[in-house]
Design a protein around this motif. Structure first.
Motif, PDB file in Angstrom:
ATOM      1  N   LEU A  67      41.152  22.669 -26.105  1.00 38.93           N
ATOM      2  CA  LEU A  67      42.155  22.653 -27.166  1.00 38.93           C
ATOM      3  C   LEU A  67      42.373  24.111 -27.549  1.00 38.93           C
ATOM      4  CD1 LEU A  67      40.817  19.844 -29.524  1.00 38.93           C
ATOM      5  CD2 LEU A  67      42.444  19.660 -27.661  1.00 38.93           C
ATOM      6  N   PHE A  68      43.617  24.473 -27.772  1.00 38.74           N
ATOM      7  CA  PHE A  68      43.930  25.843 -28.159  1.00 38.74           C
ATOM      8  C   PHE A  68      44.155  25.928 -29.651  1.00 38.74           C
ATOM      9  CE2 PHE A  68      44.633  26.146 -23.718  1.00 38.74           C
ATOM     10  CZ  PHE A  68      44.518  27.482 -23.385  1.00 38.74           C
ATOM     11  N   THR A  69      43.426  26.841 -30.301  1.00 36.66           N
ATOM     12  CA  THR A  69      43.679  27.125 -31.709  1.00 36.66           C
ATOM     13  C   THR A  69      44.819  28.144 -31.769  1.00 36.66           C
ATOM     14  OG1 THR A  69      42.172  29.018 -31.822  1.00 36.66           O
ATOM     15  CG2 THR A  69      41.215  26.826 -32.264  1.00 36.66           C
ATOM     16  N   GLU A  70      45.402  28.299 -32.950  1.00 37.09           N
ATOM     17  CA  GLU A  70      46.457  29.317 -33.093  1.00 37.09           C
ATOM     18  C   GLU A  70      45.889  30.705 -32.802  1.00 37.09           C
ATOM     19  OE1 GLU A  70      49.753  28.749 -33.269  1.00 37.09           O
ATOM     20  OE2 GLU A  70      49.135  26.649 -33.117  1.00 37.09           O
ATOM     21  N   ALA A  71      44.645  30.942 -33.215  1.00 36.99           N
ATOM     22  CA  ALA A  71      44.006  32.241 -32.946  1.00 36.99           C
ATOM     23  C   ALA A  71      43.855  32.467 -31.437  1.00 36.99           C
ATOM     24  CB  ALA A  71      42.647  32.315 -33.642  1.00 36.99           C
ATOM     25  N   ASP A  72      43.511  31.405 -30.693  1.00 36.35           N
ATOM     26  CA  ASP A  72      43.395  31.512 -29.227  1.00 36.35           C
ATOM     27  C   ASP A  72      44.745  31.925 -28.633  1.00 36.35           C
ATOM     28  OD1 ASP A  72      40.712  30.547 -29.161  1.00 36.35           O
ATOM     29  OD2 ASP A  72      41.389  28.470 -28.915  1.00 36.35           O
ATOM     30  N   ILE A  73      45.782  31.238 -29.064  1.00 33.22           N
ATOM     31  CA  ILE A  73      47.123  31.476 -28.521  1.00 33.22           C
ATOM     32  C   ILE A  73      47.555  32.917 -28.808  1.00 33.22           C
ATOM     33  CG2 ILE A  73      49.562  30.826 -28.713  1.00 33.22           C
ATOM     34  CD1 ILE A  73      48.462  27.918 -29.354  1.00 33.22           C
ATOM     35  N   GLN A  74      47.335  33.367 -30.030  1.00 31.48           N
ATOM     36  CA  GLN A  74      47.708  34.742 -30.394  1.00 31.48           C
ATOM     37  C   GLN A  74      46.929  35.759 -29.562  1.00 31.48           C
ATOM     38  OE1 GLN A  74      47.130  34.960 -34.651  1.00 31.48           O
ATOM     39  NE2 GLN A  74      48.818  33.547 -35.042  1.00 31.48           N
ATOM     40  N   ARG A  75      45.620  35.547 -29.433  1.00 30.36           N
ATOM     41  CA  ARG A  75      44.760  36.476 -28.699  1.00 30.36           C
ATOM     42  C   ARG A  75      45.151  36.553 -27.221  1.00 30.36           C
ATOM     43  NH1 ARG A  75      40.624  34.085 -30.064  1.00 30.36           N
ATOM     44  NH2 ARG A  75      40.172  32.921 -28.175  1.00 30.36           N
ATOM     45  N   ILE A  76      45.372  35.405 -26.598  1.00 31.16           N
ATOM     46  CA  ILE A  76      45.664  35.381 -25.161  1.00 31.16           C
ATOM     47  C   ILE A  76      47.085  35.877 -24.890  1.00 31.16           C
ATOM     48  CG2 ILE A  76      45.773  33.942 -23.084  1.00 31.16           C
ATOM     49  CD1 ILE A  76      43.627  32.120 -24.524  1.00 31.16           C
ATOM     50  N   ALA A  77      48.034  35.495 -25.739  1.00 33.03           N
ATOM     51  CA  ALA A  77      49.411  35.985 -25.583  1.00 33.03           C
ATOM     52  C   ALA A  77      49.435  37.511 -25.698  1.00 33.03           C
ATOM     53  CB  ALA A  77      50.320  35.348 -26.630  1.00 33.03           C
ATOM     54  N   LYS A  78      48.694  38.047 -26.661  1.00 33.77           N
ATOM     55  CA  LYS A  78      48.621  39.501 -26.851  1.00 33.77           C
ATOM     56  C   LYS A  78      48.034  40.148 -25.597  1.00 33.77           C
ATOM     57  CE  LYS A  78      46.623  43.014 -29.855  1.00 33.77           C
ATOM     58  NZ  LYS A  78      45.630  43.285 -30.892  1.00 33.77           N
ATOM     59  N   HIS A  79      46.997  39.536 -25.038  1.00 35.28           N
ATOM     60  CA  HIS A  79      46.354  40.029 -23.816  1.00 35.28           C
ATOM     61  C   HIS A  79      47.389  40.164 -22.689  1.00 35.28           C
ATOM     62  CE1 HIS A  79      43.355  40.330 -20.586  1.00 35.28           C
ATOM     63  NE2 HIS A  79      44.018  39.373 -19.969  1.00 35.28           N
ATOM     64  N   PHE A  80      48.286  39.194 -22.589  1.00 35.91           N
ATOM     65  CA  PHE A  80      49.320  39.201 -21.547  1.00 35.91           C
ATOM     66  C   PHE A  80      50.591  39.939 -21.980  1.00 35.91           C
ATOM     67  CE2 PHE A  80      47.051  35.343 -19.940  1.00 35.91           C
ATOM     68  CZ  PHE A  80      46.741  35.858 -18.687  1.00 35.91           C
ATOM     69  N   ARG A  81      50.578  40.452 -23.227  1.00 34.84           N
ATOM     70  CA  ARG A  81      51.753  41.115 -23.810  1.00 34.84           C
ATOM     71  C   ARG A  81      52.966  40.183 -23.767  1.00 34.84           C
ATOM     72  NH1 ARG A  81      49.011  45.306 -21.126  1.00 34.84           N
ATOM     73  NH2 ARG A  81      48.522  47.075 -22.478  1.00 34.84           N
ATOM     74  N   MET A  82      52.703  38.921 -24.152  1.00 34.59           N
ATOM     75  CA  MET A  82      53.761  37.911 -24.179  1.00 34.59           C
ATOM     76  C   MET A  82      54.033  37.504 -25.624  1.00 34.59           C
ATOM     77  SD  MET A  82      52.483  35.297 -21.167  1.00 34.59           S
ATOM     78  CE  MET A  82      53.954  34.280 -21.031  1.00 34.59           C
ATOM     79  N   LYS A  83      55.240  37.077 -25.881  1.00 32.43           N
ATOM     80  CA  LYS A  83      55.553  36.482 -27.179  1.00 32.43           C
ATOM     81  C   LYS A  83      54.859  35.117 -27.225  1.00 32.43           C
ATOM     82  CE  LYS A  83      60.063  38.598 -28.102  1.00 32.43           C
ATOM     83  NZ  LYS A  83      59.477  39.819 -28.498  1.00 32.43           N
ATOM     84  N   LEU A  84      54.455  34.682 -28.422  1.00 28.51           N
ATOM     85  CA  LEU A  84      53.736  33.409 -28.571  1.00 28.51           C
ATOM     86  C   LEU A  84      54.503  32.253 -27.936  1.00 28.51           C
ATOM     87  CD1 LEU A  84      52.400  33.632 -32.249  1.00 28.51           C
ATOM     88  CD2 LEU A  84      51.205  34.176 -30.134  1.00 28.51           C
ATOM     89  N   GLY A  85      55.797  32.164 -28.235  1.00 33.88           N
ATOM     90  CA  GLY A  85      56.620  31.083 -27.701  1.00 33.88           C
ATOM     91  C   GLY A  85      56.655  31.082 -26.177  1.00 33.88           C
ATOM     92  N   ALA A  86      56.755  32.267 -25.599  1.00 37.21           N
ATOM     93  CA  ALA A  86      56.808  32.378 -24.133  1.00 37.21           C
ATOM     94  C   ALA A  86      55.476  31.950 -23.515  1.00 37.21           C
ATOM     95  CB  ALA A  86      57.151  33.811 -23.728  1.00 37.21           C
ATOM     96  N   PHE A  87      54.372  32.338 -24.153  1.00 42.70           N
ATOM     97  CA  PHE A  87      53.050  31.930 -23.644  1.00 42.70           C
ATOM     98  C   PHE A  87      52.917  30.416 -23.709  1.00 42.70           C
ATOM     99  CE2 PHE A  87      48.670  30.656 -24.407  1.00 42.70           C
ATOM    100  CZ  PHE A  87      48.054  31.159 -23.269  1.00 42.70           C
TER     101      PHE A  87
END
Length: 166
Positions: A67-87
């Motif tokens: 399960l992805f938390t919002e913090a997970d999504i933000q951290r991983i999207a940032k890692h990939f330099r992606m916008k949250l929605g795109a990730f």
């Protein structure tokens, strides 16, 4: 004892055979846990992971999506330099419980070598799996039983804990 591969099917068979015994044992912990249970759990957890090499298995990454938390999504999207929605659009979907999970399994970040390409920023659920180092382990008995069917380390953990407390 590092292995090149683990016999996942064999561990699953053993876990299925012993589900009743494991359930009874874990239920006794809920009723009368020894005072030093958390310390024993930590020791058994460390013992198991000195024996089991997760990269010889990676069954959790192949079959159980976190399960992805919002913090997970933000951290991983940032890692990939992606916008949250795109990730989220690229990798995630919302399940029937309203949880964000992978669109497809196995995990898209699992390499051929069973290594995680985002290990340092992986989801919290991945970092904590199989939850065998938790305090008050008896609070997650159902999860522990379920995990023995997928994770050789979880199976071995219950077996060793049972042997230690018998």
């Amino acid at each position: 004892m590092s292995q090149t591969s683990l016999d996942i099917e064999r561990y699953k068979e053993l876990a299925q055979q012993k589900q009743g015994e494991h359930r009874k044992f874990l239920a006794t912990l809920k009723k009368k846990a020894p005072k030093n249970l958390d310390k024993i759990v930590q020791e058994v957890h460390q013992e198991v992971f000195a024996e089991i090499d997760c990269t010889a298995c990676a069954n959790c990454c192949k079959t159980l999506g976190p399960l992805f938390t919002e913090a997970d999504i933000q951290r991983i999207a940032k890692h990939f330099r992606m916008k949250l929605g795109a990730f989220e659009e690229a990798f995630l979907k919302v399940d029937e419980d309203g949880d964000k999970i992978f669109k497809t399994m196995p995990c898209p970040f699992l390499g051929e070598d069973n290594l995680c390409s985002i290990y340092d920023v992986r989801p919290k659920a991945c970092r904590e799996f199989p939850h065998t180092d938790r305090k008050k382990i008896y609070q997650i008995n159902n999860l522990t039983i379920k995990n023995t069917l997928f994770c050789p380390a979880a199976y071995l953990f219950v077996e060793k804990l049972r042997a230690r407390l018998s």
